[in-house]
Design a protein around this motif. Structure first.
Motif, PDB file in Angstrom:
ATOM      1  N   ARG A  10      43.672  23.984  26.642  1.00 39.05           N
ATOM      2  CA  ARG A  10      45.020  24.428  26.275  1.00 39.05           C
ATOM      3  C   ARG A  10      45.269  24.212  24.789  1.00 39.05           C
ATOM      4  N   LEU A  14      43.745  28.272  25.247  1.00 38.69           N
ATOM      5  CA  LEU A  14      43.164  28.931  26.416  1.00 38.69           C
ATOM      6  C   LEU A  14      43.969  28.554  27.662  1.00 38.69           C
ATOM      7  N   SER A  15      44.046  29.501  28.584  1.00 45.46           N
ATOM      8  CA  SER A  15      44.831  29.291  29.793  1.00 45.46           C
ATOM      9  C   SER A  15      43.980  28.666  30.878  1.00 45.46           C
ATOM     10  N   ARG A  16      44.620  28.359  31.985  1.00 50.27           N
ATOM     11  CA  ARG A  16      43.872  27.869  33.142  1.00 50.27           C
ATOM     12  C   ARG A  16      42.892  28.940  33.638  1.00 50.27           C
ATOM     13  N   ARG A  17      43.273  30.216  33.397  1.00 51.86           N
ATOM     14  CA  ARG A  17      42.356  31.288  33.808  1.00 51.86           C
ATOM     15  C   ARG A  17      41.012  31.157  33.096  1.00 51.86           C
ATOM     16  N   ALA A  18      41.093  30.874  31.777  1.00 54.26           N
ATOM     17  CA  ALA A  18      39.847  30.707  31.011  1.00 54.26           C
ATOM     18  C   ALA A  18      39.048  29.556  31.587  1.00 54.26           C
ATOM     19  N   LEU A  20      39.154  28.420  34.688  1.00 51.34           N
ATOM     20  CA  LEU A  20      38.570  28.810  35.980  1.00 51.34           C
ATOM     21  C   LEU A  20      37.351  29.706  35.775  1.00 51.34           C
ATOM     22  N   LYS A  21      37.454  30.574  34.790  1.00 51.98           N
ATOM     23  CA  LYS A  21      36.327  31.460  34.496  1.00 51.98           C
ATOM     24  C   LYS A  21      35.119  30.650  34.043  1.00 51.98           C
ATOM     25  N   ALA A  24      33.606  29.061  37.045  1.00 54.80           N
ATOM     26  CA  ALA A  24      32.900  30.026  37.886  1.00 54.80           C
ATOM     27  C   ALA A  24      31.532  30.352  37.272  1.00 54.80           C
ATOM     28  N   ALA A  25      31.517  30.564  35.956  1.00 54.01           N
ATOM     29  CA  ALA A  25      30.268  30.920  35.284  1.00 54.01           C
ATOM     30  C   ALA A  25      29.271  29.771  35.349  1.00 54.01           C
ATOM     31  N   HIS A  77      31.395  26.195  22.653  1.00 53.09           N
ATOM     32  CA  HIS A  77      32.364  26.023  23.723  1.00 53.09           C
ATOM     33  C   HIS A  77      32.361  24.579  24.220  1.00 53.09           C
TER      34      HIS A  77
ATOM     35  N   LEU B  70      40.599  41.023  32.696  1.00 51.93           N
ATOM     36  CA  LEU B  70      41.031  39.728  32.201  1.00 51.93           C
ATOM     37  C   LEU B  70      40.366  39.533  30.850  1.00 51.93           C
ATOM     38  N   THR B  72      39.887  36.724  28.511  1.00 57.02           N
ATOM     39  CA  THR B  72      39.857  35.368  27.999  1.00 57.02           C
ATOM     40  C   THR B  72      38.410  34.917  28.059  1.00 57.02           C
ATOM     41  N   LEU B  73      37.932  34.323  26.968  1.00 55.13           N
ATOM     42  CA  LEU B  73      36.512  33.965  26.842  1.00 55.13           C
ATOM     43  C   LEU B  73      35.645  35.191  27.145  1.00 55.13           C
ATOM     44  N   HIS B  91      32.470  38.420  35.537  1.00 56.04           N
ATOM     45  CA  HIS B  91      32.877  37.703  34.319  1.00 56.04           C
ATOM     46  C   HIS B  91      31.826  37.917  33.239  1.00 56.04           C
ATOM     47  N   LEU B  99      28.080  36.956  32.937  1.00 51.20           N
ATOM     48  CA  LEU B  99      27.876  35.538  33.251  1.00 51.20           C
ATOM     49  C   LEU B  99      27.734  35.327  34.744  1.00 51.20           C
ATOM     50  N   THR B 100      28.612  35.946  35.482  1.00 49.26           N
ATOM     51  CA  THR B 100      28.548  35.789  36.923  1.00 49.26           C
ATOM     52  C   THR B 100      29.206  36.983  37.595  1.00 49.26           C
ATOM     53  N   ILE B 111      41.975  33.298  40.200  1.00 51.51           N
ATOM     54  CA  ILE B 111      42.095  33.363  38.744  1.00 51.51           C
ATOM     55  C   ILE B 111      43.268  34.248  38.314  1.00 51.51           C
ATOM     56  N   ASP B 115      49.311  30.196  36.190  1.00 54.85           N
ATOM     57  CA  ASP B 115      49.322  28.788  36.559  1.00 54.85           C
ATOM     58  C   ASP B 115      50.637  28.131  36.139  1.00 54.85           C
ATOM     59  N   ASP B 118      50.680  26.665  32.668  1.00 52.19           N
ATOM     60  CA  ASP B 118      50.659  27.748  31.680  1.00 52.19           C
ATOM     61  C   ASP B 118      52.043  28.395  31.578  1.00 52.19           C
ATOM     62  N   ILE B 121      54.232  26.081  29.557  1.00 53.43           N
ATOM     63  CA  ILE B 121      53.908  26.155  28.122  1.00 53.43           C
ATOM     64  C   ILE B 121      54.482  27.443  27.525  1.00 53.43           C
TER      65      ILE B 121
END
Lengths: 367, 138
Positions: A10, A14-18, A20-21, A24-25, A77, B70, B72-73, B91, B99-100, B111, B115, B118, B121
């Motif tokens: 954060r 970056l969000s929680r989505r990032a 989680l991603k 996952a990866a 990262h 999505l 992000t990253l 992803h 990546l996956t 996902i 959240d 978030d 914030i």
């Protein structure tokens, strides 16, 4: 320093989505069941960013070169989000006394909790004089740094098994980390160099779930659980008995098995055949060259990269150490396998004699 | 590079070997989702899938109504397949490397929803902007 890994995400916008991603990866990379991503997310969200001290001894920096090329997770990262890399003499801007002071301060603050990454073998000869930095020998430095470490990751075959410095005649008396440190958990991440994603993946695994399951050589089973041969796309040619006999014959052109050209795939545990190198582009066998076996102990002294293995049995020469699991991979011909095994045992006994390590003193306390 | 063209390349035939079993797994997972709201995820990267396997999966699952991207990253594509509750999730990294890739069986992949932290914030940021505006700032 009291921020968790999710906080760090954060902090970097970056969000929680990032997050989680990322989980996952990484779960996918570690070949964990997908459900583990949620467990990893939960654990990492509450984990404090650990201090990491990266020490380099008798090494060529190839491991670090490799690690900086990790694409998932990237080293940047990891450094920005997952760990606090307090000392790495190659990557850091500081040098000389400023760097040593920063390292001492980081170690003092995180004493007992930091992750120690060691790259390179440690020379014991000449009182440790073959590798000295800032007036301290590598062996003294390692002994001191290990005392404050929660765990040690021995990166590369040199740190894990001695590697090239340890090869005969071993003029500097080089030994692997595990010969010196016996009272801390050690994860061996072998390879010359190790696969980048394996190095970063092991760090993330340790942060999420603690010590990974290790094989008899102290390597994480997630990456070193199969031989190159077991996962090789050329394996069907081996099973069919189709081999390349020179690097320019019809077999080589047709992409047949490189066993006869000295490929060490059958006795080498690593993830090259599945994860591959350079962002999944290729690996040695796919490029037409046999495996050198660089993630195995004593790979340099095994009698020639182009000499075929003793017999076509498909097990690790120290099969008797690994037991039934390794022998389960046996191929054809019981008689041939038995013959091969006795030959292998003779070879293993010989090599054990050649490379016999000094008996650990601590062992006497354990029994 | 002409000589390279003379090297015969014989790709092994690759029948659809694993897709039928995967389809059964997806059906069972949908059952579990309906009965007990249990989520399921299949990591496609960890399975040996031939092109024929992929074709069979794509064909059997079809294309659904929702395509999400999505960012992000790196990018991620989250697509509902023609079978509601089955999501195809890919992803990719910032460099566009995959990546996956997974199939998620659930109402909405975890996902996707925003959240709570978030949201908090974001709300804080919005309040600051409102305050700046109210005080005549920019």
């Amino acid at each position: 320093m009291d921020e968790t890994i999710l906080d760090a995400f954060r902090q970097n916008g970056l969000s929680r989505r990032a997050f989680l991603k990322f989980c996952a990866a990484t779960t996918s990379l570690l070949a964990l069941p997908p459900a583990a991503a949620a467990a990893m997310a939960e654990k990492l969200a509450g984990t404090l960013r650990p201090t990491v001290i990266y020490l380099s001894y008798q090494e060529c920096t190839g491991c670090l070169e490799s690690m900086t090329r990790s694409f998932s997770p990237t080293i940047e990262h990891l450094m920005f989000n997952n760990i606090s890399l307090a000392f790495n003499d190659t990557l850091q801007a500081a040098a000389g006394e400023a760097a040593e002071a920063a390292r001492k301060e980081a170690m003092r603050k995180a004493w007992g909790k930091y992750i120690l990454i060691v790259d390179g073998a440690v020379p014991m000869g000449g009182g440790g004089a073959y590798c000295v930095a800032a007036g301290q020998s590598a062996v003294d430095d390692l002994r001191h740094a290990a005392q404050g470490a929660a765990a040690i990751i021995a990166v590369g075959t040199c740190a894990a098994f001695g590697g090239v410095p340890y090869a005969a005649p071993n003029p500097t008396g080089a030994v692997p980390v595990s010969e010196i440190i016996r009272d801390r958990p050690i994860i061996n991440v072998s390879g010359c160099p190790p696969i980048p994603e394996v190095m970063t993946g092991v760090i993330v695994y340790y942060l999420s779930f603690g010590m990974p399951a290790l094989d008899r050589q102290g390597r994480p089973v997630a990456f070193y659980g199969n031989t190159i041969h077991d996962r090789c796309y050329r394996r069907p040619f081996y099973d069919e008995g189709r081999f390349a006999h020179t690097f320019d014959d019809e077999g080589a052109r047709n992409g047949w098995c490189l066993y006869e050209l000295g490929c060490k795939g059958p006795v080498t545990y690593n993830a090259c055949a599945t994860l591959k190198w350079n962002q999944g582009t290729s690996f040695p066998i796919q490029s037409g060259h046999g495996c050198l076996g660089c993630s195995e102990p004593d790979f340099w002294d095994k009698g020639g990269f182009y000499r075929p293995l003793p017999a076509a049995t498909g097990h690790w020469p120290r099969g008797e150490v690994l037991g039934g699991a390794a022998l389960g991979g046996a191929v054809v011909g019981v008689g041939a396998a038995a013959l091969a095994r006795s030959r292998q045992q003779a070879a293993a006994a010989k090599s054990a004699k050649e490379v016999s390590h000094p008996p650990p003193k601590e062992d006497s306390h354990e029994h | 590079m002409k000589i390279l063209d003379t090297i015969p390349i014989r790709p092994a035939p690759s029948p659809a070997a694993n897709a039928p079993a995967l389809l059964q797994e997806i059906a069972a997972a949908l059952d579990a989702l309906l009965l007990s709201r249990q989520r399921h995820c299949i990591d496609l990267g960890s399975l040996p899938l031939s092109p024929a396997d992929r074709d069979m999966l794509r064909e059997a699952l079809g294309t659904g109504e929702i395509h999400m991207e999505l960012t992000t990253l790196g990018n991620s594509r989250i697509e509902e397949t023609g079978v509601p509750g089955v999501w195809w999730v890919r992803h990719s990294s910032e460099d566009g490397i995959l990546l996956t890739e997974s199939l998620e069986v659930c109402h909405v992949p975890e996902i996707v929803p925003a959240d709570t932290t978030d949201i908090a914030i974001g709300l804080q940021r919005l309040r600051q902007r409102i305050a700046v505006r109210a005080s005549g700032g920019q």
